[in-house]
Design a protein around this motif. Structure first.
Motif, PDB file in Angstrom:
ATOM      1  N   TRP A 180      -2.964  -3.633  -8.540  1.00 63.49           N
ATOM      2  CA  TRP A 180      -1.893  -2.824  -7.954  1.00 63.49           C
ATOM      3  C   TRP A 180      -2.464  -1.746  -7.044  1.00 63.49           C
ATOM      4  O   TRP A 180      -1.937  -1.510  -5.952  1.00 63.49           O
ATOM      5  CB  TRP A 180      -1.055  -2.200  -9.070  1.00 63.49           C
ATOM      6  CG  TRP A 180       0.183  -1.495  -8.596  1.00 63.49           C
ATOM      7  CD1 TRP A 180       1.440  -2.006  -8.502  1.00 63.49           C
ATOM      8  CD2 TRP A 180       0.266  -0.131  -8.143  1.00 63.49           C
ATOM      9  NE1 TRP A 180       2.310  -1.052  -8.014  1.00 63.49           N
ATOM     10  CE2 TRP A 180       1.616   0.108  -7.780  1.00 63.49           C
ATOM     11  CE3 TRP A 180      -0.655   0.902  -8.005  1.00 63.49           C
ATOM     12  CZ2 TRP A 180       2.053   1.339  -7.310  1.00 63.49           C
ATOM     13  CZ3 TRP A 180      -0.234   2.134  -7.524  1.00 63.49           C
ATOM     14  CH2 TRP A 180       1.112   2.344  -7.182  1.00 63.49           C
ATOM     15  N   ALA A 181      -3.542  -1.091  -7.474  1.00 63.26           N
ATOM     16  CA  ALA A 181      -4.142  -0.017  -6.686  1.00 63.26           C
ATOM     17  C   ALA A 181      -4.685  -0.536  -5.358  1.00 63.26           C
ATOM     18  O   ALA A 181      -4.569   0.133  -4.322  1.00 63.26           O
ATOM     19  CB  ALA A 181      -5.247   0.673  -7.477  1.00 63.26           C
ATOM     20  N   ASP A 182      -5.271  -1.742  -5.366  1.00 66.68           N
ATOM     21  CA  ASP A 182      -5.768  -2.340  -4.124  1.00 66.68           C
ATOM     22  C   ASP A 182      -4.623  -2.568  -3.144  1.00 66.68           C
ATOM     23  O   ASP A 182      -4.742  -2.295  -1.939  1.00 66.68           O
ATOM     24  CB  ASP A 182      -6.455  -3.681  -4.407  1.00 66.68           C
ATOM     25  CG  ASP A 182      -7.696  -3.553  -5.261  1.00 66.68           C
ATOM     26  OD1 ASP A 182      -8.380  -2.518  -5.166  1.00 66.68           O
ATOM     27  OD2 ASP A 182      -7.977  -4.497  -6.037  1.00 66.68           O
ATOM     28  N   LEU A 183      -3.519  -3.072  -3.661  1.00 64.54           N
ATOM     29  CA  LEU A 183      -2.361  -3.351  -2.815  1.00 64.54           C
ATOM     30  C   LEU A 183      -1.758  -2.058  -2.271  1.00 64.54           C
ATOM     31  O   LEU A 183      -1.389  -1.971  -1.094  1.00 64.54           O
ATOM     32  CB  LEU A 183      -1.315  -4.132  -3.612  1.00 64.54           C
ATOM     33  CG  LEU A 183      -1.765  -5.510  -4.121  1.00 64.54           C
ATOM     34  CD1 LEU A 183      -0.727  -6.091  -5.077  1.00 64.54           C
ATOM     35  CD2 LEU A 183      -2.009  -6.471  -2.957  1.00 64.54           C
ATOM     36  N   PHE A 184      -1.668  -1.049  -3.122  1.00 60.32           N
ATOM     37  CA  PHE A 184      -1.167   0.260  -2.697  1.00 60.32           C
ATOM     38  C   PHE A 184      -2.017   0.804  -1.548  1.00 60.32           C
ATOM     39  O   PHE A 184      -1.493   1.247  -0.525  1.00 60.32           O
ATOM     40  CB  PHE A 184      -1.189   1.226  -3.881  1.00 60.32           C
ATOM     41  CG  PHE A 184      -0.796   2.642  -3.536  1.00 60.32           C
ATOM     42  CD1 PHE A 184       0.530   3.042  -3.568  1.00 60.32           C
ATOM     43  CD2 PHE A 184      -1.761   3.590  -3.191  1.00 60.32           C
ATOM     44  CE1 PHE A 184       0.898   4.343  -3.241  1.00 60.32           C
ATOM     45  CE2 PHE A 184      -1.404   4.892  -2.861  1.00 60.32           C
ATOM     46  CZ  PHE A 184      -0.068   5.270  -2.884  1.00 60.32           C
ATOM     47  N   SER A 185      -3.335   0.738  -1.705  1.00 61.29           N
ATOM     48  CA  SER A 185      -4.241   1.257  -0.678  1.00 61.29           C
ATOM     49  C   SER A 185      -4.101   0.498   0.629  1.00 61.29           C
ATOM     50  O   SER A 185      -4.184   1.091   1.710  1.00 61.29           O
ATOM     51  CB  SER A 185      -5.687   1.185  -1.169  1.00 61.29           C
ATOM     52  OG  SER A 185      -5.880   2.033  -2.270  1.00 61.29           O
ATOM     53  N   ARG A 186      -3.870  -0.809   0.551  1.00 63.27           N
ATOM     54  CA  ARG A 186      -3.753  -1.596   1.778  1.00 63.27           C
ATOM     55  C   ARG A 186      -2.518  -1.176   2.570  1.00 63.27           C
ATOM     56  O   ARG A 186      -2.565  -1.047   3.798  1.00 63.27           O
ATOM     57  CB  ARG A 186      -3.700  -3.086   1.454  1.00 63.27           C
ATOM     58  CG  ARG A 186      -3.795  -3.965   2.698  1.00 63.27           C
ATOM     59  CD  ARG A 186      -4.269  -5.364   2.375  1.00 63.27           C
ATOM     60  NE  ARG A 186      -5.580  -5.308   1.741  1.00 63.27           N
ATOM     61  CZ  ARG A 186      -5.863  -5.908   0.588  1.00 63.27           C
ATOM     62  NH1 ARG A 186      -4.941  -6.614  -0.051  1.00 63.27           N
ATOM     63  NH2 ARG A 186      -7.076  -5.813   0.072  1.00 63.27           N
ATOM     64  N   VAL A 187      -1.414  -0.952   1.886  1.00 60.03           N
ATOM     65  CA  VAL A 187      -0.207  -0.499   2.588  1.00 60.03           C
ATOM     66  C   VAL A 187      -0.449   0.878   3.205  1.00 60.03           C
ATOM     67  O   VAL A 187      -0.068   1.142   4.351  1.00 60.03           O
ATOM     68  CB  VAL A 187       1.003  -0.453   1.629  1.00 60.03           C
ATOM     69  CG1 VAL A 187       2.242   0.059   2.366  1.00 60.03           C
ATOM     70  CG2 VAL A 187       1.286  -1.829   1.043  1.00 60.03           C
ATOM     71  N   MET A 188      -1.098   1.761   2.434  1.00 58.28           N
ATOM     72  CA  MET A 188      -1.381   3.100   2.944  1.00 58.28           C
ATOM     73  C   MET A 188      -2.209   3.031   4.221  1.00 58.28           C
ATOM     74  O   MET A 188      -1.884   3.668   5.234  1.00 58.28           O
ATOM     75  CB  MET A 188      -2.111   3.922   1.880  1.00 58.28           C
ATOM     76  CG  MET A 188      -1.225   4.429   0.762  1.00 58.28           C
ATOM     77  SD  MET A 188      -0.083   5.725   1.288  1.00 58.28           S
ATOM     78  CE  MET A 188      -1.233   7.031   1.732  1.00 58.28           C
ATOM     79  N   VAL A 189      -3.307   2.269   4.183  1.00 56.52           N
ATOM     80  CA  VAL A 189      -4.246   2.228   5.301  1.00 56.52           C
ATOM     81  C   VAL A 189      -3.653   1.521   6.520  1.00 56.52           C
ATOM     82  O   VAL A 189      -3.829   1.969   7.666  1.00 56.52           O
ATOM     83  CB  VAL A 189      -5.560   1.554   4.868  1.00 56.52           C
ATOM     84  CG1 VAL A 189      -6.457   1.281   6.068  1.00 56.52           C
ATOM     85  CG2 VAL A 189      -6.281   2.416   3.844  1.00 56.52           C
ATOM     86  N   GLU A 190      -2.946   0.421   6.295  1.00 59.12           N
ATOM     87  CA  GLU A 190      -2.506  -0.404   7.414  1.00 59.12           C
ATOM     88  C   GLU A 190      -1.132  -0.029   7.961  1.00 59.12           C
ATOM     89  O   GLU A 190      -0.861  -0.222   9.153  1.00 59.12           O
ATOM     90  CB  GLU A 190      -2.529  -1.884   7.009  1.00 59.12           C
ATOM     91  CG  GLU A 190      -3.927  -2.385   6.678  1.00 59.12           C
ATOM     92  CD  GLU A 190      -3.989  -3.882   6.445  1.00 59.12           C
ATOM     93  OE1 GLU A 190      -3.054  -4.597   6.888  1.00 59.12           O
ATOM     94  OE2 GLU A 190      -4.957  -4.346   5.820  1.00 59.12           O
ATOM     95  N   LYS A 191      -0.263   0.498   7.124  1.00 62.48           N
ATOM     96  CA  LYS A 191       1.107   0.758   7.569  1.00 62.48           C
ATOM     97  C   LYS A 191       1.484   2.240   7.587  1.00 62.48           C
ATOM     98  O   LYS A 191       2.173   2.703   8.498  1.00 62.48           O
ATOM     99  CB  LYS A 191       2.099   0.011   6.662  1.00 62.48           C
ATOM    100  CG  LYS A 191       2.068  -1.492   6.785  1.00 62.48           C
ATOM    101  CD  LYS A 191       2.664  -1.936   8.113  1.00 62.48           C
ATOM    102  CE  LYS A 191       2.853  -3.451   8.163  1.00 62.48           C
ATOM    103  NZ  LYS A 191       3.484  -3.893   9.434  1.00 62.48           N
ATOM    104  N   VAL A 192       1.077   2.985   6.561  1.00 64.21           N
ATOM    105  CA  VAL A 192       1.583   4.341   6.402  1.00 64.21           C
ATOM    106  C   VAL A 192       0.744   5.372   7.155  1.00 64.21           C
ATOM    107  O   VAL A 192       1.248   6.102   8.016  1.00 64.21           O
ATOM    108  CB  VAL A 192       1.677   4.714   4.903  1.00 64.21           C
ATOM    109  CG1 VAL A 192       2.087   6.182   4.741  1.00 64.21           C
ATOM    110  CG2 VAL A 192       2.684   3.809   4.200  1.00 64.21           C
ATOM    111  N   GLU A 193      -0.553   5.446   6.849  1.00 67.27           N
ATOM    112  CA  GLU A 193      -1.382   6.518   7.409  1.00 67.27           C
ATOM    113  C   GLU A 193      -1.379   6.578   8.937  1.00 67.27           C
ATOM    114  O   GLU A 193      -1.300   7.672   9.509  1.00 67.27           O
ATOM    115  CB  GLU A 193      -2.818   6.411   6.878  1.00 67.27           C
ATOM    116  CG  GLU A 193      -2.936   6.771   5.405  1.00 67.27           C
ATOM    117  CD  GLU A 193      -4.363   6.712   4.891  1.00 67.27           C
ATOM    118  OE1 GLU A 193      -5.179   5.983   5.509  1.00 67.27           O
ATOM    119  OE2 GLU A 193      -4.654   7.384   3.896  1.00 67.27           O
ATOM    120  N   PRO A 194      -1.454   5.428   9.645  1.00 68.40           N
ATOM    121  CA  PRO A 194      -1.472   5.518  11.115  1.00 68.40           C
ATOM    122  C   PRO A 194      -0.209   6.143  11.702  1.00 68.40           C
ATOM    123  O   PRO A 194      -0.234   6.644  12.833  1.00 68.40           O
ATOM    124  CB  PRO A 194      -1.612   4.049  11.547  1.00 68.40           C
ATOM    125  CG  PRO A 194      -2.231   3.362  10.383  1.00 68.40           C
ATOM    126  CD  PRO A 194      -1.658   4.042   9.180  1.00 68.40           C
TER     127      PRO A 194
END
Length: 347
Positions: free
Chosen positions: A212-226
């Motif tokens: 779950w944490a890996d998936l959360f981080s992927r959304v953060m890095v690829e969709k949210v943070e930018p």
């Protein structure tokens, strides 16, 4: 093939010097800001028995050799957090630290092995107060650098505008169409399959061994943070409790914690908590983080038993860490973190 001249070459230094002087002006202004508000500046030891217990933080290890030739493993701190909280337990009420911290496996435009962290704590005050502090620091950095706006990689933000406040759940829905809190239980447990399905619908790649944490981080890095901190800074708050190992749960929703991060021009600048003061729960979370670290990297760091003992008498407090060099970067328009560090680490 030509190579760049060293940072100490006179003409290179002459180009760098205006940004470095702006850095000094901002540091002096910060110290004045804290002094006016009755904060005490503290200096903590860089060498610690534990460098911190977050799964993805990598430390520099060394050892102390005693006069009798016995050896004790030590680490360069990744943050002054443990020592600062011990000082809160000792009775300090408002403290700040502005100094070097060390992180391994990190080097790039926004990362440096040794960098300057501003960390500050308020005893008995809500963590929302730190949001206001962060807004003031953005304006102060801009003022000292003579900047009307911050820019980084084509993104721009007004450092004098009131930051947007956006919950992590709102950010996931807005930027990825994922209902994040539907994958978090009332007890903080997480549903890996539900989040996985959300990523699939959003068109994001996944791997069979992603948790779950890996998936959360992927959304953060690829969709949210930018998408954060454009036009004005963004305060991203209400992280799921599993993503806030040092923060206390929210009184309004036990699925999320009192944690926020400050973003500007897509760059993460600060990370803040309503501090967890339950030593048993903190131990449980640290062990879980180290289990995850061992799973991914094949190593784990010791727990600071002194820190856990201090938590038992530490008062309720809120604290934040801010990447000083990154803020100077944005204020001066630098492209790389090394451009605002007086003497960068060789490499």
């Amino acid at each position: 093939m030509t190579t760049a001249s060293p940072w100490w070459t006179p003409h290179v230094h002459a180009d760098r010097r205006p940004r470095l002087m702006a850095r000094n002006a901002f540091a002096a202004a910060l110290r004045g800001w804290f002094a006016e508000r009755d904060f005490v500046e503290v200096t903590t030891a860089a060498l610690q028995v534990s460098p911190g217990n977050e799964a993805h933080l990598a430390a520099f290890a060394t050892e102390a050799i005693a006069p009798d030739a016995s050896r004790q493993p030590l680490y360069f701190h990744t943050s002054p957090e443990f020592a600062c909280k011990k000082l809160l337990a000792a009775g300090e009420k408002r403290i700040f630290s502005l100094g070097s911290v060390y992180r391994n496996r990190e080097r790039g435009p926004l990362h440096h092995p040794e960098f300057t962290m501003l960390e500050w704590y308020r005893v008995g005050e809500a963590y929302e107060r730190l949001m206001a502090d962060c807004a003031e620091f953005l304006a102060l950095a801009a003022e000292k650098a003579g900047a009307k706006s911050f820019r980084f990689r084509g993104r721009e933000a007004d450092p004098f505008a009131e930051p947007e406040r956006l919950s992590v759940a709102e950010a996931f829905m807005r930027h990825a169409g994922i209902e994040l809190l539907a994958t978090v239980g009332a007890d903080g447990s997480t549903d890996r399959e539900a989040l996985h399905q959300g990523l699939v619908r959003a068109g994001l790649r996944t791997a069979p061994d992603d948790n779950w944490a890996d998936l959360f981080s992927r959304v953060m890095v690829e969709k949210v943070e930018p998408a954060l901190g454009q036009g004005r800074a963004t305060i991203l708050y209400g992280y799921p409790v599993s993503e806030a190992a040092l923060a206390r749960p929210s009184a309004e929703d036990p699925r999320v914690a009192e944690r926020f991060e400050l973003y500007c021009c897509g760059v993460e600048l600060a990370n803040a908590f309503g501090e967890l003061t339950d030593p048993a729960e903190q131990r449980r979370r640290f062990v879980a983080e180290m289990d995850e670290k061992e799973r991914i990297y094949g190593e784990r760091y010791p727990l600071d038993e002194d820190f856990l003992a201090a938590l038992a008498i530490m008062p309720q407090a809120s604290g934040s860490a801010l990447g000083f060099d990154r803020l100077v970067m944005l204020a001066t328009g630098a492209a790389r973190i090394e451009d605002v560090i007086w003497a960068p680490v060789a490499g």
